[in-house]
Write an enzyme that holds these catalytic residues in place. Structure first.
Site, PDB file in Angstrom:
ATOM      1  CG  HIS B 214      -1.995   1.185   0.778  1.00 56.81           C
ATOM      2  ND1 HIS B 214      -3.024   1.105  -0.122  1.00 56.81           N
ATOM      3  CD2 HIS B 214      -1.949   2.471   1.158  1.00 56.81           C
ATOM      4  CE1 HIS B 214      -3.592   2.282  -0.257  1.00 56.81           C
ATOM      5  NE2 HIS B 214      -2.960   3.134   0.509  1.00 56.81           N
ATOM      6  CE1 TYR B 218      -1.935   8.114  -0.407  1.00 52.85           C
ATOM      7  CE2 TYR B 218      -1.976   5.755   0.054  1.00 52.85           C
ATOM      8  CZ  TYR B 218      -2.635   6.954  -0.115  1.00 52.85           C
ATOM      9  OH  TYR B 218      -3.991   6.998  -0.009  1.00 52.85           O
ATOM     10  CG  HIS B 365      -9.247   1.351  -7.918  1.00 59.57           C
ATOM     11  ND1 HIS B 365      -9.763   2.575  -7.581  1.00 59.57           N
ATOM     12  CD2 HIS B 365      -8.207   1.139  -7.076  1.00 59.57           C
ATOM     13  CE1 HIS B 365      -9.080   3.075  -6.566  1.00 59.57           C
ATOM     14  NE2 HIS B 365      -8.122   2.223  -6.242  1.00 59.57           N
ATOM     15  CG  PHE B 366      -4.580  -1.182 -10.732  1.00 59.95           C
ATOM     16  CD1 PHE B 366      -3.983  -1.232 -11.966  1.00 59.95           C
ATOM     17  CD2 PHE B 366      -4.981  -2.367 -10.142  1.00 59.95           C
ATOM     18  CE1 PHE B 366      -3.795  -2.426 -12.624  1.00 59.95           C
ATOM     19  CE2 PHE B 366      -4.804  -3.571 -10.788  1.00 59.95           C
ATOM     20  CZ  PHE B 366      -4.212  -3.598 -12.030  1.00 59.95           C
ATOM     21  CG  HIS B 367      -5.253   0.305 -15.894  1.00 63.57           C
ATOM     22  ND1 HIS B 367      -5.471  -0.967 -15.451  1.00 63.57           N
ATOM     23  CD2 HIS B 367      -4.131   0.237 -16.647  1.00 63.57           C
ATOM     24  CE1 HIS B 367      -4.523  -1.775 -15.916  1.00 63.57           C
ATOM     25  NE2 HIS B 367      -3.692  -1.075 -16.647  1.00 63.57           N
ATOM     26  NE  ARG B 428      -6.059  -7.973 -10.396  1.00 66.57           N
ATOM     27  CZ  ARG B 428      -5.151  -7.468  -9.554  1.00 66.57           C
ATOM     28  NH1 ARG B 428      -5.429  -7.361  -8.261  1.00 66.57           N
ATOM     29  NH2 ARG B 428      -3.986  -7.047  -9.983  1.00 66.57           N
TER      30      ARG B 428
HETATM   31  C1  HEM Z   1      -1.468   1.481 -23.131  1.00 70.09           C
HETATM   32  C2  HEM Z   1      -1.997   1.580 -21.959  1.00 70.09           C
HETATM   33  C3  HEM Z   1      -2.406   0.398 -21.118  1.00 70.09           C
HETATM   34  C4  HEM Z   1      -3.169  -0.685 -21.454  1.00 70.09           C
HETATM   35  C5  HEM Z   1      -3.841  -0.956 -22.788  1.00 70.09           C
HETATM   36  C6  HEM Z   1      -3.233  -1.535 -20.300  1.00 70.09           C
HETATM   37  C7  HEM Z   1      -3.927  -2.735 -20.226  1.00 70.09           C
HETATM   38  C8  HEM Z   1      -3.883  -3.617 -19.187  1.00 70.09           C
HETATM   39  C9  HEM Z   1      -4.591  -4.871 -19.137  1.00 70.09           C
HETATM   40  C10 HEM Z   1      -5.562  -5.379 -20.193  1.00 70.09           C
HETATM   41  C11 HEM Z   1      -4.234  -5.489 -17.979  1.00 70.09           C
HETATM   42  C12 HEM Z   1      -4.607  -6.882 -17.584  1.00 70.09           C
HETATM   43  C13 HEM Z   1      -5.562  -7.031 -16.528  1.00 70.09           C
HETATM   44  C14 HEM Z   1      -5.703  -8.434 -16.041  1.00 70.09           C
HETATM   45  O1  HEM Z   1      -5.589  -9.434 -16.781  1.00 70.09           O
HETATM   46  O2  HEM Z   1      -5.939  -8.506 -14.850  1.00 70.09           O
HETATM   47  C15 HEM Z   1      -3.328  -4.614 -17.266  1.00 70.09           C
HETATM   48  C16 HEM Z   1      -2.760  -4.881 -16.030  1.00 70.09           C
HETATM   49  C17 HEM Z   1      -1.963  -3.987 -15.327  1.00 70.09           C
HETATM   50  N1  HEM Z   1      -1.588  -2.717 -15.724  1.00 70.09           N
HETATM   51 FE1  HEM Z   1      -2.048  -1.847 -17.492  1.00 70.09          FE
HETATM   52  N2  HEM Z   1      -2.504  -0.968 -19.281  1.00 70.09           N
HETATM   53  C18 HEM Z   1      -1.993   0.217 -19.733  1.00 70.09           C
HETATM   54  C19 HEM Z   1      -1.230   1.116 -19.028  1.00 70.09           C
HETATM   55  C20 HEM Z   1      -0.805   0.931 -17.732  1.00 70.09           C
HETATM   56  C21 HEM Z   1      -0.080   1.912 -16.964  1.00 70.09           C
HETATM   57  C22 HEM Z   1       0.309   3.303 -17.441  1.00 70.09           C
HETATM   58  C23 HEM Z   1       0.186   1.342 -15.761  1.00 70.09           C
HETATM   59  C24 HEM Z   1       0.927   1.888 -14.578  1.00 70.09           C
HETATM   60  C25 HEM Z   1       1.802   2.828 -14.580  1.00 70.09           C
HETATM   61  C26 HEM Z   1      -0.359  -0.004 -15.782  1.00 70.09           C
HETATM   62  C27 HEM Z   1      -0.256  -0.905 -14.742  1.00 70.09           C
HETATM   63  C28 HEM Z   1      -0.800  -2.167 -14.739  1.00 70.09           C
HETATM   64  C29 HEM Z   1      -0.653  -3.101 -13.664  1.00 70.09           C
HETATM   65  C30 HEM Z   1       0.128  -2.886 -12.368  1.00 70.09           C
HETATM   66  C31 HEM Z   1      -1.377  -4.251 -14.027  1.00 70.09           C
HETATM   67  C32 HEM Z   1      -1.597  -5.491 -13.167  1.00 70.09           C
HETATM   68  C33 HEM Z   1      -0.876  -6.665 -13.579  1.00 70.09           C
HETATM   69  C34 HEM Z   1      -1.339  -7.840 -12.762  1.00 70.09           C
HETATM   70  O3  HEM Z   1      -2.542  -7.958 -12.459  1.00 70.09           O
HETATM   71  O4  HEM Z   1      -0.490  -8.635 -12.397  1.00 70.09           O
HETATM   72  N3  HEM Z   1      -0.959  -0.218 -16.988  1.00 70.09           N
HETATM   73  N4  HEM Z   1      -3.124  -3.487 -18.032  1.00 70.09           N
HETATM   74 CU    CU Z   2      -4.045  -0.199  -0.580  1.00 73.81          CU
END
Ligand code: HEM
Ligand code: CU
Ligand code: CU
Lengths: 155, 537
Positions: B214, B218, B365-367, B428
């Site tokens: 968490h 921050y 949420h986190f996006h 997810r």
């Molecule tokens: C081009 C822009 C982006 C697209 C299309 C995108 C798309 C996605 C998708 C489809 C997932 C998968 C979700 C899942 O299967 O649970 C994901 C996971 C994630 N994304 Fe992105 N994302 C983008 C940008 C970002 C940015 C800018 C960040 C952070 C700075 C980010 C951080 C994350 C994180 C931390 C996860 C989680 C991975 C996990 O569950 O292990 N993403 N994203």
């Molecule tokens: Cu938290």
């Protein structure tokens, strides 16, 4: 402190908001005993196949009419499956894992727990609406995580 | 390169590269979740790139960007950086660590996602690489603190320069947070992945992970806030509304954002309800400094609008520089945070959490929070920093102007779809939103909409990378414009109570001990069996 009047009003309003949010959680917790699942019970995950409760899992009705469902999650299935339970009765789920961490979520309800090897998650839920529900594994557990789905039948 | 910011610029370069690669993976993931076929789509590719996307975005892009930004702030506000050589050493370590982790991920040996929950077991180099990135950030923090001390010796009794105040709070918070991570990774995961110990306790590891997880949020957010408080009013042509409250906000984050980790573990066994409740109280308390931030920053913008002659209740909004890429990015990032805040309040209420825990709601949420509030602020800050660091004019300014709007537009579609799908129960981290047919097409329309949003996001990411690369390689050479920070309406005359970092650090440590010592001891006192490692990938 020398703080602008408007900002002072805002700070009080923000404090009030935070207090209200908290009250919405603390009051039901104190009055109706609404808590997240928080059971503490351990077992040896490498010996689950010989475990009296979790080797096959199952649905058991206790003498007082309450229902206990024991579920073992493993890559990539829930045991037993399907699970059949009565509607409008408190159902206690006891969930553990034989290998990695899995999730247990009855889609469309608030039955939601983690299946963690070595630990037993326990929660009690009442289903008001009969029907077939999807049980989804909601924690990544390997290449076929998305196919790890079970069925809950509420009669 | 304009010399004095070479070290900072190198960090920004690594961050942008990680961001570009990860964005491409993101769009593939969104397509895959929507069950849209494309060449090479497969389960192993999905989870491998999901690991890479999470690590590159959440760990590499953010940490390297924050280190680069930190060097810029220190250099400009303190006059000099003590120990540049150590900074280059840290840069080398961090880059090598990131490369090592990336290689084991791309070879399919570490498909454990960026949360790496044991007993999923990655290649040892995955954990060692991640550790090196953190070690690099520790050295960076020490350099900033040393630079601050050198400044302090020549400026006794003066208030800490405001950007540095926020930066110090961020660094101390980071040391506190990464202590939990170090215990987990160095104490448990590395020996276990090397085969020195056979078993690991997944629950204990999870608690250490979320002790880190968490405040990590921050660690990303506070540098964004530093930019909102110290740069945004300046670019908007206004003044910072309140100096003192800015300091209070950063101290509250330092105190409150670590003793909250159990709000990620509401559905976990092994932690008693009372302790989950205690962490819920602190979780809501951290909302407070964000509320104050909303007021102070928006009030600063109103001042800007009025200084430009706005009269009515709302027409100051129209006077703001909406076509400046930095301003637009940050303003949109702030709007994103309003939505993210609502989602966060839902996640933290454990009755509602039970409905959305580990569903697509969370990735929605986190996006908006990390992926927009933080990432869009950082993209905007890149446009602000590049000309000043490199002494080059921004190339393709028209592209830079529309890029933030494109991101916001794509994110609205992407994130709203996943929020709704999550409330309807889509888990997810799934290769196929239809759960490979087993769940029918329940969420199909929503995952397709999210994929459309993902394609727009990718277009925006591409625009950003193009502007950065073009500016870096062929921007017209100019005299580097100065880095300027916002002037407060009423600057603090002397160092006050919010500048007493020794006191606040001690209090923050006490709060972490209070929040974790007892529940951990309780857990450790149970008979525990441990798990061997698994590699189902
Ligand atoms: C081009 C822009 C982006 C697209 C299309 C995108 C798309 C996605 C998708 C489809 C997932 C998968 C979700 C899942 O299967 O649970 C994901 C996971 C994630 N994304 Fe992105 N994302 C983008 C940008 C970002 C940015 C800018 C960040 C952070 C700075 C980010 C951080 C994350 C994180 C931390 C996860 C989680 C991975 C996990 O569950 O292990 N993403 N994203
Ligand atoms: Cu938290
Ligand atoms: Cu599973």
């Amino acid at each position: 402190m020398n703080i602008d009047l408007y900002e002072r009003i805002w700070m009080w309003a923000a404090s009030a908001l935070v207090v209200m949010f908290l009250a919405a959680i603390l009051v039901p917790a104190a009055v109706q005993a609404i808590h997240p699942p928080s059971h503490v019970e351990t077992l040896d995950p490498t010996k689950l196949a010989e475990h009296p409760e979790f080797a096959t899992g199952g649905v058991n009705t206790r003498s007082d009419g309450s229902v206990v469902v024991s579920v073992a999650a493993s890559m990539f299935a829930f045991t037993p499956n399907p699970i059949e339970v009565p509607a409008n009765a408190p159902i206690t789920f006891r969930i553990t894992s034989a290998d990695v961490i899995h999730g247990f979520q009855v889609v469309g309800t608030n039955a939601n727990a983690m299946a963690i090897p070595g630990y037993v998650s326990q929660m009690t839920v009442t289903f008001a609406t009969p029907g077939r529900y999807i049980i989804a594994c909601h924690e990544y557990c390997g290449l076929f995580h998305h196919e790890m789905v079970g069925t809950l039948i509420v009669r | 390169m304009a010399g004095k910011h070479t070290l900072a610029a190198s960090h920004i370069g690594v961050a942008v590269a990680a961001f570009g690669v990860a964005s491409f993976m993101g769009v593939l993931q969104a397509l895959s979740m929507a069950d849209i076929a494309f060449p090479w789509r497969s389960e192993s590719l999905y989870y491998m790139t999901l690991t890479a996307h999470g690590v590159l975005m959440a760990l590499v892009f953010t940490t390297f960007f924050i280190m680069g930004l930190g060097y810029v702030l220190a250099r400009e506000s303190l006059g000099r950086i003590v120990g540049q050589a150590a900074g280059w050493l840290a840069f080398g370590l961090g880059t090598a660590g990131a490369a090592a982790a990336a290689v084991t991920i791309l070879r399919g040996q570490s498909t454990v996602l960026y949360t790496f929950y044991p007993p999923l077991q990655a290649h040892p180099l995955f954990y060692i690489g991640a550790t090196l990135i953190v070690v690099a950030s520790w050295i960076w923090g020490a350099i900033i603190i040393a630079s601050f001390r050198a400044w302090r010796r020549e400026h006794r009794g003066e208030p800490i320069p405001l950007p540095i105040h926020g930066l110090l709070a961020t660094i101390i918070l980071w040391y506190l947070a990464t202590t939990g991570l170090a215990i987990e990774v160095v104490g448990m995961l590395i020996p276990w992945s090397l085969g020195w110990v056979e078993k690991i306790d997944p629950m204990v590891a999870r608690i250490y992970f979320w002790w880190f997880g968490h405040p990590l949020v921050y660690f990303w957010l506070m540098p964004a806030y530093i930019l909102w408080y110290n740069v945004l009013p300046q670019i908007a042509g206004g003044r910072l509304f309140s100096d003192r409250l800015t300091r209070m906000v950063f101290i509250l984050f330092l105190l409150l954002s670590t003793p909250v980790g159990f709000h990620h573990q509401f559905s976990d066994p092994g932690i008693s309800a009372g302790w989950k409740l205690a962490h819920t109280v602190t979780t809501y308390a951290v909302l407070y400094p964000s509320f104050v931030t909303a007021f102070t920053v928006i009030a600063s913008l109103e001042i800007a609008g009025r200084m430009k002659g706005a009269k009515g209740l709302f027409n100051w909004i129209a006077r703001l520089p909406w076509s400046d890429p930095f301003f637009a990015s940050v303003a949109l990032a702030m709007i994103g945070f309003a939505f993210g805040g609502f989602g966060g309040a839902i996640n933290a209420a454990y009755a509602m959490n039970a409905l959305v825990h580990n569903t697509a709601f969370i990735q929605g949420h986190f996006h908006v929070t990390l992926g927009t509030t933080v990432a869009l602020t950082f993209m905007g800050a890149t446009y602000w920093m590049l000309p000043r660091m490199l002494g080059r004019e921004l190339r393709a300014p028209a592209l830079a102007r529309i890029q933030p709007y494109l991101w916001f537009f794509g994110m609205t579609i992407f994130s709203t779809s996943y929020h709704i799908a999550g409330i309807r129960g889509l888990p997810r981290r799934v290769y196929s939103g239809a759960l490979n047919g087993t769940a029918g097409g329940d969420w199909h329309g929503l995952t397709v909409a999210a994929a459309v949003g993902g394609v727009i996001l990718f277009a925006s990411a591409l625009a950003y990378v193009i502007v950065v690369v073009a500016t870096w390689t062929s921007g017209r050479r100019i005299d580097a414009p100065p880095f300027e920070f916002a002037v407060p309406l009423r600057p603090e005359p002397v160092a006050g109570v919010w500048d007493r970092f020794g006191l606040w650090t001690a209090l923050a440590i006490v709060l972490v001990v209070l929040a974790y010592a007892y529940p951990l001891a309780q857990l450790l006192s149970h008979p525990r069996y441990g798990s061997p490692g698994f590699q189902p990938f």
